[in-house]
Design a protein around this motif. Structure first.
Motif, PDB file in Angstrom:
ATOM      1  N   ARG A  98       1.105  -1.202   0.226  1.00  0.00           N
ATOM      2  CA  ARG A  98      -0.243  -0.271   0.168  1.00  0.00           C
ATOM      3  C   ARG A  98       0.768   1.251  -0.118  1.00  0.00           C
ATOM      4  NH1 ARG A  98      -0.159  -1.402   5.222  1.00  0.00           N
ATOM      5  NH2 ARG A  98       0.919  -0.074   6.719  1.00  0.00           N
ATOM      6  N   ASP A 105      -8.763  -7.826  -2.940  1.00  0.00           N
ATOM      7  CA  ASP A 105      -7.728  -7.122  -1.883  1.00  0.00           C
ATOM      8  C   ASP A 105      -6.251  -6.896  -2.085  1.00  0.00           C
ATOM      9  OD1 ASP A 105      -8.926  -7.198   1.217  1.00  0.00           O
ATOM     10  OD2 ASP A 105      -6.948  -8.181   1.326  1.00  0.00           O
ATOM     11  N   ALA A 123      -6.830  -3.622  -4.240  1.00  0.00           N
ATOM     12  CA  ALA A 123      -7.289  -2.213  -3.604  1.00  0.00           C
ATOM     13  C   ALA A 123      -5.641  -1.996  -2.722  1.00  0.00           C
ATOM     14  CB  ALA A 123      -8.084  -2.815  -2.119  1.00  0.00           C
ATOM     15  N   GLU A 124      -4.914  -2.668  -2.092  1.00  0.00           N
ATOM     16  CA  GLU A 124      -3.722  -2.260  -1.431  1.00  0.00           C
ATOM     17  C   GLU A 124      -2.547  -1.916  -2.300  1.00  0.00           C
ATOM     18  OE1 GLU A 124      -1.685  -6.241   0.177  1.00  0.00           O
ATOM     19  OE2 GLU A 124      -0.731  -4.865   1.553  1.00  0.00           O
ATOM     20  N   ALA A 131      -4.622   1.185  -0.237  1.00  0.00           N
ATOM     21  CA  ALA A 131      -5.614   1.114   1.258  1.00  0.00           C
ATOM     22  C   ALA A 131      -4.896   0.409   1.900  1.00  0.00           C
ATOM     23  CB  ALA A 131      -6.519   0.308   0.058  1.00  0.00           C
ATOM     24  N   ARG A 157      -9.071  -1.495   3.793  1.00  0.00           N
ATOM     25  CA  ARG A 157     -10.091  -3.294   3.368  1.00  0.00           C
ATOM     26  C   ARG A 157     -10.711  -3.430   3.927  1.00  0.00           C
ATOM     27  NH1 ARG A 157      -4.038  -3.920   2.561  1.00  0.00           N
ATOM     28  NH2 ARG A 157      -4.702  -5.810   3.440  1.00  0.00           N
ATOM     29  N   LEU A 185     -14.284  -2.720   1.273  1.00  0.00           N
ATOM     30  CA  LEU A 185     -14.402  -4.013   0.549  1.00  0.00           C
ATOM     31  C   LEU A 185     -14.514  -5.291   0.826  1.00  0.00           C
ATOM     32  CD1 LEU A 185     -12.699  -3.949  -2.213  1.00  0.00           C
ATOM     33  CD2 LEU A 185     -10.595  -4.755  -1.316  1.00  0.00           C
TER      34      LEU A 185
END
Lengths: 344, 227
Positions: free
Chosen positions: A75, B125, B128-129, B133, B138, B142
């Motif tokens: 991230r 996931d 999103a990372e 996030a 998340r 999510l």
């Protein structure tokens, strides 16, 4: 922008041992057959996979160094990742998907950047659309936009076109070319030589978990290089006439089917014909003077490396023809290329 | 409602709804946490934890009620401490009935949520990372929204099951009209009094209709999840 990657890892019987560095490259292709370990390399750069031993430096920033116990989580890596299967969030519409990374970016672009990306990728009509209602090509474009808007230092593309049919591929490639013009560094995973020839500047070839060759796309994909495909020519538009486009390159001009923008042209070695004398009254639009640099026979065929100004082309002909034309280094020839055979 | 039901019956119905409502929503965060834990991690002894969570499904409810009474009765260890220190008392209170119901129906919620979580694409996931996030981000933006139909299905199933809870409630918090006498307890009480068959029949009919209603809702939620 520089990129330094070195990794070692074992997946059961498969050993990944890859190291390469890119000094200054816009688009670097990781090129090799499926199962060669390309995706693992990209996942390691993104921080989605931690190799047993490794060091990754993106533009001077160490994001992984197992020896110094450095592991920047995914991230915080500032890598934009475009997955083969798009991976759009199904519970959000297109606009919310696009804004997901934008909102979380460390250095958020201003609101206008969104419009810019939406325009560049032709997404204006789709913003309100639910993800489930998008076609494959549209999904790819949204995934591209979503990654771009997260203000990445580098864009990682893992076979972004592999899941698409030929028509969709042709639809997305121009967007990738436009993206390339923005100057954003990209690491592009592909096993498709066409895509690599059209997009890559630097090519790292990977097979069975190892780097087998690295060099500029012109060195590796043209000439008699490891992955020779004929020729890759960087071109500019010289003229438009009779529904055709004349493209200029270092070494001559090429008449191709009409294109609106200058782009790289890839010629297949099998599509290039050779003549010792200039043929007249011939349908082919391109009859280009060239000099034989080398003849590499293999089996009943021969690859003839030609010099045309700075450009290098390879023509694949039969051994019999090579003998009949008495081809050897230094011999002047004419390369004959039909316009219709060139992909617009 | 007063035309169809006597005030006592209406009271039992409303109490049942209140107890079940509080039970399932109070258990929800714990169920989500348990489902996340079981679906995301691997550790030695996971089978045992899984079994413990599912225990109330197999155990006689009376035994669950008895265990609660021992643990949380005002003379029990934990219950005594809660009562002495904070004045919190579960026995003979509708909150105790809710606690018993929550425990008994907990496995229904964990199962449904876990199924939804395990059915989600882990690639999302990861995506999103890479977009910046963090874990909590998340989860909230999510994981949980994607598991929402499963969460709803679990809530409804647990709610319906909770409406029918008898053994654990009567053992733990007794049968006090207006406080712990939920529908099943009211049916039982009606049958204990002479001439109460008509009342028992009416209450049983209500129970059947409620169960049907909620099972249909749960099925609809499950179908939405599959789409």
């Amino acid at each position: 922008m520089s990129l330094e990657v070195a990794l070692e890892h074992r997946f059961g019987a498969f050993a990944l041992d890859v190291a390469f560095g890119i000094e200054r490259a816009c688009v670097t292709a990781l090129f090799g057959p499926s199962g060669a370990g390309k995706t693992s390399v990209v996942n390691a750069v993104a921080g989605l996979f931690k190799p047993r031993i490794g060091r990754i430096v993106v533009d001077g920033r160490v994001v992984l160094d197992t020896e110094a116990d450095v592991f920047v989580p995914a991230r915080a890596r500032r890598t934009g990742y475009v997955f083969q299967d798009a991976r759009l969030f199904p519970h959000m519409n297109v606009e919310d998907n696009l804004r997901f990374g934008w909102r979380r970016a460390a250095h958020r672009m201003d609101e206008h950047a969104i419009e810019g990306v939406v325009d560049m990728l032709g997404l204006a009509r789709l913003l309100e659309r639910r993800v489930a209602k998008l076609s494959g090509g549209e999904k790819s474009r949204v995934a591209l936009g979503r990654a771009l808007l997260s203000s990445p230092d580098i864009l990682l593309l893992d076979e972004p076109l592999a899941a698409l049919d030929a028509g969709r591929r042709a639809e997305i490639l121009p967007y990738l070319e436009r993206l390339k013009e923005t100057g954003l560094p990209m690491l592009y995973v592909s096993h498709n030589v066409d895509e690599v020839a059209r997009l890559a500047d630097e090519v790292v070839m990977i097979a069975d978990g190892k780097v087998t060759a690295q060099g500029s796309v012109f060195d590796l994909l043209t000439g008699l290089g490891v992955a020779a495909v004929g020729a890759v020519l960087e071109t500019r538009i010289v003229a438009q006439r009779d529904g055709l486009t004349v493209l200029g390159f270092d070494g001559g001009e090429l008449v191709v089917p009409e294109v609106e923008r200058a782009r790289r042209v890839r010629l297949r070695a099998e599509d290039i014909m050779l003549a010792r004398e200039e043929p007249r009254a011939i349908s082919a639009n391109n009859v280009l003077p060239a000099t034989v640099v080398a003849v590499a026979p293999h089996g009943a065929q021969a690859d003839v490396l030609l010099a045309m100004g700075k450009a290098r082309l390879v023509a694949r002909i039969t051994q019999a023809s090579a003998r009949r034309l008495e081809l050897s280094p230094g011999v002047p020839v004419f390369a004959v290329i039909k316009t219709v055979i060139i992909d617009p | 409602m007063t035309d169809l039901l006597t005030p006592d019956e209406a009271e039992a119905l409303l109490l049942s709804l209140r107890v079940s409502f509080v039970a399932v929503f109070a258990a929800l965060p714990f169920a989500v946490a348990a489902a996340l834990w079981l679906s995301r991690t691997r550790f030695p002894g996971k089978v045992v934890i899984d079994g413990l969570i599912h225990l109330p499904l197999i155990l006689p409810p009376v035994a669950v009620g008895f265990l609660l009474l021992v643990l949380l009765g005002t003379r029990g260890g934990l219950g005594g401490w809660l009562y002495q220190s904070f004045g919190i008392r579960f026995v003979f209170s509708w909150t105790g009935a809710a606690l018993a119901s929550a425990l008994i129906t907990f496995p229904f919620q964990v199962r449904a949520i876990r199924l939804a979580l395990e059915g989600a694409d882990p690639g999302l996931d990861a995506a999103a990372e890479t977009l910046g996030a963090g874990w909590w981000d998340r989860l909230v933006n999510l994981t949980l929204p994607l598991a929402f139909p499963g969460i709803v299905a679990g809530l409804i199933t647990a709610f319906a099951a909770s409406l029918g809870e008898f053994g654990a409630i009567i053992t733990f918090v007794s049968n006090i009209p207006g406080e712990t006498r939920t529908l099943p307890l009211a049916i039982y009480s009606a049958l204990q009094s002479p001439g109460g068959e008509a009342e028992a029949a009416r209450l049983s009919l209500i129970s059947i209709l409620l169960a049907l209603l909620f099972m249909t809702l749960a099925e609809l939620a499950q179908r939405r999840m599959k789409r």
